[in-house]
Design a protein around this motif. Structure first.
Motif, mmCIF file in Angstrom:
data_model
loop_
_atom_site.group_PDB
_atom_site.id
_atom_site.type_symbol
_atom_site.label_atom_id
_atom_site.label_comp_id
_atom_site.label_asym_id
_atom_site.label_seq_id
_atom_site.Cartn_x
_atom_site.Cartn_y
_atom_site.Cartn_z
ATOM 1 N N UNK A 81 0.824 -1.212 0.000
ATOM 2 C CA UNK A 81 0.000 0.000 0.000
ATOM 3 C C UNK A 81 0.857 1.260 0.000
ATOM 4 N N UNK A 82 1.932 1.247 0.762
ATOM 5 C CA UNK A 82 2.806 2.414 0.819
ATOM 6 C C UNK A 82 3.557 2.612 -0.493
ATOM 7 N N UNK A 83 4.042 1.544 -1.070
ATOM 8 C CA UNK A 83 4.786 1.640 -2.327
ATOM 9 C C UNK A 83 3.898 2.049 -3.498
ATOM 10 N N UNK A 84 2.626 1.670 -3.435
ATOM 11 C CA UNK A 84 1.710 1.942 -4.545
ATOM 12 C C UNK A 84 0.758 3.090 -4.263
ATOM 13 N N UNK A 85 1.005 3.811 -3.173
ATOM 14 C CA UNK A 85 0.212 4.984 -2.821
ATOM 15 C C UNK A 85 -1.291 4.699 -2.840
ATOM 16 N N UNK A 86 -1.676 3.585 -2.210
ATOM 17 C CA UNK A 86 -3.097 3.243 -2.123
ATOM 18 C C UNK A 86 -3.825 4.334 -1.351
ATOM 19 N N UNK A 87 -4.855 4.875 -1.945
ATOM 20 C CA UNK A 87 -5.554 6.009 -1.335
ATOM 21 C C UNK A 87 -6.847 5.620 -0.634
ATOM 22 N N UNK A 88 -7.281 4.406 -0.817
ATOM 23 C CA UNK A 88 -8.558 4.005 -0.230
ATOM 24 C C UNK A 88 -8.412 2.689 0.506
ATOM 25 N N UNK A 89 -9.202 2.523 1.530
ATOM 26 C CA UNK A 89 -9.290 1.243 2.208
ATOM 27 C C UNK A 89 -8.273 1.021 3.308
ATOM 28 N N UNK A 90 -8.462 -0.093 3.981
ATOM 29 C CA UNK A 90 -7.570 -0.520 5.052
ATOM 30 C C UNK A 90 -6.564 -1.490 4.442
ATOM 31 N N UNK A 91 -5.298 -1.181 4.594
ATOM 32 C CA UNK A 91 -4.211 -2.006 4.071
ATOM 33 C C UNK A 91 -3.207 -2.191 5.198
ATOM 34 N N UNK A 92 -2.859 -3.415 5.493
ATOM 35 C CA UNK A 92 -1.882 -3.673 6.545
ATOM 36 C C UNK A 92 -2.313 -3.165 7.901
ATOM 37 N N UNK A 94 -3.877 -0.352 8.529
ATOM 38 C CA UNK A 94 -3.906 1.105 8.635
ATOM 39 C C UNK A 94 -4.863 1.723 7.619
ATOM 40 N N UNK A 95 -5.507 2.800 8.050
ATOM 41 C CA UNK A 95 -6.376 3.556 7.144
ATOM 42 C C UNK A 95 -5.516 4.427 6.247
ATOM 43 N N UNK A 96 -6.134 5.053 5.275
ATOM 44 C CA UNK A 96 -5.408 5.924 4.361
ATOM 45 C C UNK A 96 -4.777 7.078 5.140
ATOM 46 N N UNK A 97 -5.484 7.630 6.082
ATOM 47 C CA UNK A 97 -4.963 8.727 6.905
ATOM 48 C C UNK A 97 -3.756 8.261 7.719
ATOM 49 N N UNK A 98 -3.846 7.078 8.296
ATOM 50 C CA UNK A 98 -2.732 6.542 9.084
ATOM 51 C C UNK A 98 -1.512 6.247 8.205
ATOM 52 N N UNK A 99 -1.753 5.785 6.989
ATOM 53 C CA UNK A 99 -0.639 5.536 6.066
ATOM 54 C C UNK A 99 0.041 6.841 5.660
ATOM 55 N N UNK A 100 -0.746 7.888 5.433
ATOM 56 C CA UNK A 100 -0.172 9.199 5.103
ATOM 57 C C UNK A 100 0.706 9.701 6.250
ATOM 58 N N UNK A 101 0.210 9.565 7.467
ATOM 59 C CA UNK A 101 0.954 9.996 8.651
ATOM 60 C C UNK A 101 2.264 9.220 8.753
ATOM 61 N N UNK A 102 2.207 7.904 8.519
ATOM 62 C CA UNK A 102 3.392 7.068 8.576
ATOM 63 C C UNK A 102 4.424 7.503 7.546
#
Length: 107
Positions: A81-92, A94-102
């Protein structure tokens, strides 16, 4: 009714490949990736209701995160999700907002 006569309402060909369907944001792996998405076959989300992983805006992510917490391929999923800039859904987990923060914290 015997087990051999029982048939659920789910057709044998129930799975629809999102790449072939043209789902936005889902891409076919590059030939050089050499089975980079093999982890998906072990993902618990593949065995559950996908709607839990793509809640409506403001919807609960609790069920999806609970499933992710016990998934053996959670790290691979999050990395994808991080490598492919997934913008929607729960991946690993984490939500999209949590992935952005990470990603911001890692920069």
């Amino acid at each position: 009714m015997s087990a051999s006569q029982y048939r659920s309402g789910v057709p044998d060909n129930w799975f629809v490949d999102p790449v072939n369907l043209g789902v936005p944001g889902v891409r076919a792996p590059h030939p050089d990736e050499d089975n980079a998405l093999a982890w998906q076959s072990d993902a618990l989300c593949a065995q559950t209701d996908p709607e839990a992983f793509f809640p409506e805006k403001g919807g609960s992510t609790r069920d999806a995160k609970r499933i992710c917490s016990s998934c053996d391929v959670r790290a691979e999923c999050l990395e994808y999700a991080l490598q492919n800039d997934e913008r929607f859904g729960i991946w690993g987990g984490l939500s999209e907002r949590e992935r952005r923060k990470l990603k911001r914290q890692a920069s």
